[in-house]
Design an enzyme around this catalytic site. Structure first.
Site, PDB file in Angstrom:
ATOM      1  N   GLU A 158      16.706  49.293  22.662  1.00  0.00           N
ATOM      2  CA  GLU A 158      16.314  49.313  24.072  1.00  0.00           C
ATOM      3  C   GLU A 158      17.505  49.243  25.006  1.00  0.00           C
ATOM      4  O   GLU A 158      17.913  50.224  25.577  1.00  0.00           O
ATOM      5  CB  GLU A 158      15.338  48.170  24.345  1.00  0.00           C
ATOM      6  CG  GLU A 158      13.971  48.495  23.791  1.00  0.00           C
ATOM      7  CD  GLU A 158      12.938  47.417  24.071  1.00  0.00           C
ATOM      8  OE1 GLU A 158      13.324  46.305  24.461  1.00  0.00           O
ATOM      9  OE2 GLU A 158      11.755  47.698  23.879  1.00  0.00           O
ATOM     10  N   GLU A 203      10.899  10.444  44.606  1.00  0.00           N
ATOM     11  CA  GLU A 203      10.139  10.300  45.836  1.00  0.00           C
ATOM     12  C   GLU A 203      10.992   9.919  47.029  1.00  0.00           C
ATOM     13  O   GLU A 203      10.740  10.363  48.130  1.00  0.00           O
ATOM     14  CB  GLU A 203       9.023   9.269  45.629  1.00  0.00           C
ATOM     15  CG  GLU A 203       7.904   9.854  44.800  1.00  0.00           C
ATOM     16  CD  GLU A 203       6.661   9.009  44.776  1.00  0.00           C
ATOM     17  OE1 GLU A 203       6.764   7.787  45.005  1.00  0.00           O
ATOM     18  OE2 GLU A 203       5.580   9.559  44.509  1.00  0.00           O
TER      19      GLU A 203
END
Lengths: 511, 93
Positions: free
Chosen positions: A64, A307
């Site tokens: 490919e 957080e």
């Protein structure tokens, strides 16, 4: 681990050998099948690259991409193919389409030339490994599929004769269905690996599954993987490692003497503690205290914060009399703040593992898991937690995770539901409404391998941290958030009835 | 007038290879008798590197490198008539 007679060739692909029980069957050909974009070419190239690092030369047969494109594209993974070619460790057999070439077929043919080239390449560098990418491309180039099929069979048997371990890639048109197009699995069917790239809840999830290894064992089911720059494919073998952790009787302090007492003498080393509570109940404080307690005992401590910002965390800590900055300067603490949204959970896990490997802490805290849960599917999140937990426990570290409950009163978080069985201890922090006032309550819900205090105790937070006080005696329904106030005489009667309650009952309460 | 240059790649002297060689010989001797023609037969089993350099996939493969246009034909070249047409031979000018 594998009691069978079939020898394995470790691929060197992180995590893959684990699910393959040691590697690919040696001297055989494995079909690696996947849809477009499922990282087949990366797998094929990495199989060779990892081999070269182990001193095993490899041949890459490309149908490919051109060798030039491969040299360029794979450089990002740190694989310097051009250099390996110069050193005689890597050889291409270039069968990629030539732009100006039009093949005219006139009469019958075979792939004798390809076979001769492959054999020549294998012999000239003494190849131990071979990758062929991809089978489907051969079928699109030649019209006589019967001939191509026969010739591929001949190539596979030649590879066997040459004693190379090979990976052949093949295309699938869909994630679930036939193994590969053109029925190629019929002639290379001994060993089949499937790569998937599934869209799940609008999030891409890559998984690898070993469909079969003829006559030998492997881990069943699909395992998540990720493709990362500088490394390539990184498989996260979850369940495969889950149950092999050591456990220890050594206790370590949580940083809070009263909490240690409630836990029967502290947390266990090699254990994971889950702290669950609504926002503002003191989870970050607990993580902070846990870190500081480690540093005070000259243990290295690592905090992952998802957080709050660094500034905010450090300011909070100062407010509780803990100087994170000084601890970092002393090299005993490391605080890593990260936005969970910037990366996938698989990559996050690998990043965290790398940080843990680098800092080698004795304590790890994650504040909070719920922030990570937002960016993943439920399955992906569970896998993340299992992966992280088993990694931490393998390192003989103590871990503390926090999880945020969605409601202020009572309730449980999704996080909790998915990971409570994985963690060794669970501590619940809850708001308690008491005669028109919000108070805070704490209970140790589970403490694997140890007795613990079953009370729900009131606690307060001030400038010196958390103070755990007396049990709530005249209120029930704290965990569910449906409070009922009970007259004191009733409490005495009930506690007399259930004086000898076991921890199993305490666990039942939660479900 | 430019020379006709042909290369035939074979993988051992298989029946297919012999058929291709036969067809080529007949074509050169009959249809291309008045032209200067250079045919090289390369056995990829003996010269795999040459097959690699030319990126030969199937055998037999016939390459016509001159005169233009460049042509690549795979197969045992069953008929002279078809082959002449595919190769654009004899040269028109």
């Amino acid at each position: 681990m594998c009691a069978d007679q079939i020898e394995r060739l470790p691929t060197g692909i992180t995590g893959f050998d684990h699910i393959a029980n040691g590697g690919l069957p040696k001297g055989r050909t494995t079909l690696v099948s996947g849809t477009a974009g499922s990282a087949k070419t990366v797998f094929a190239a990495q199989f060779l690259a990892a081999g070269i690092k182990r001193g095993e030369p490899g041949v890459f047969v490309t149908f490919e991409e051109t060798p030039d494109a491969l040299r360029r594209n794979m450089l990002g993974f740190g694989w310097d193919i051009a250099r390996w070619e110069a050193e005689g460790k890597w050889a291409f057999v270039d069968v990629s389409p030539q732009p100006d070439e039009e093949i005219v077929e006139l009469g019958s043919y075979d792939l004798g030339a390809l076979l001769a080239r492959i054999e020549h390449a294998v012999r000239s560098i003494g190849a131990v490994r071979l990758s062929l990418d991809s089978l489907g491309a051969i079928f699109t180039r030649l019209s006589d599929t019967r001939v191509v099929r026969n010739e591929l069979l001949r190539i596979v048997s030649t590879l066997r004769r040459l004693e190379v371990t090979a990976v052949l890639t093949a295309e699938r048109t869909q994630e679930y269905g036939e193994i590969a197009r053109y029925g190629v699995e019929e002639f290379v069917s001994d060993d089949v690996v499937i790569l998937r790239n599934v869209l799940e809840d609008e999030k891409r999830r890559r998984t690898v599954e070993i469909l079969k290894f003829r006559g030998t064992s492997h881990q069943k089911g699909s395992f998540p993987f990720t493709v990362i720059p500088g490394e390539g494919i990184h498989v996260i073998p979850l369940s495969a490692i889950e149950l092999k952790q050591r456990s220890s009787n050594v206790r370590i302090t949580s940083g809070n003497a009263e909490l240690d007492r409630m836990c029967g003498g502290g947390f266990f080393r090699d254990s994971i503690v889950l702290v669950s509570g609504a926002t503002g109940t003191g989870k970050t404080l607990m993580a902070t205290t846990f870190m500081a307690a480690g540093v005070r005992q000259q243990e290295r401590s690592l905090l992952f914060a998802f957080e709050e910002s660094r500034d905010q965390l450090f300011r909070n800590a100062i407010g509780w009399g803990i100087d994170f900055e000084q601890m970092e300067r002393d090299g005993l603490l490391r605080v890593i703040c990260n936005y969970p949204e910037v990366t996938s959970l698989e990559d996050q896990l690998i990043f965290m593992k790398a940080e843990i490997d680098r800092f080698r802490p004795q304590r790890v805290a994650v504040d909070s898991l719920s922030a990570l849960e937002r960016v993943a599917t439920i399955k992906g999140f569970r896998e993340f937690v299992i992966g992280l937990t088993s990694f931490i426990k393998h390192q003989e570290m103590a871990g503390l995770y926090t999880a945020t409950t969605p409601t202020l009163l009572g309730g449980s978080s999704v996080t909790e539901a998915h990971i409570s069985t994985i963690t060794d201890s669970i501590i619940l922090l809850r708001y308690v409404e008491l005669f028109g006032e919000m108070r805070r309550g704490l209970t140790v819900l589970k403490m694997r391998g140890s007795g613990h205090d079953k009370d729900i105790r009131e606690f307060t937070i001030d400038s010196r941290g958390m103070h755990i006080g007396r049990p709530f005696r005249n209120i029930s329904g704290i965990l569910s958030g449906q409070f009922t106030h009970i007259a004191p005489s009733e409490i005495d009667r009930l506690s007399a009835m259930f004086r000898d309650e076991e921890s199993s009952e305490a666990r039942d309460q939660s479900s | 007038m430019s020379k006709i240059v042909l290369q035939l790649y074979i993988a051992g002297h298989t029946p297919r290879a012999e058929r291709a060689i036969g067809t080529l010989r007949r074509m050169i001797e009959s249809e291309l008798a008045g032209y200067e023609c250079d045919l090289t037969i390369i056995d990829v089993l003996a010269n795999p590197q040459q097959a690699e350099d030319q990126k030969i996939l199937a055998t037999p493969t016939l390459i016509k490198s001159s005169p233009p246009p460049y042509r690549r034909v795979i197969g045992d070249l069953s008929s002279v008539t078809d082959l002449l047409q595919v190769l654009n031979l004899p040269p028109k000018s």
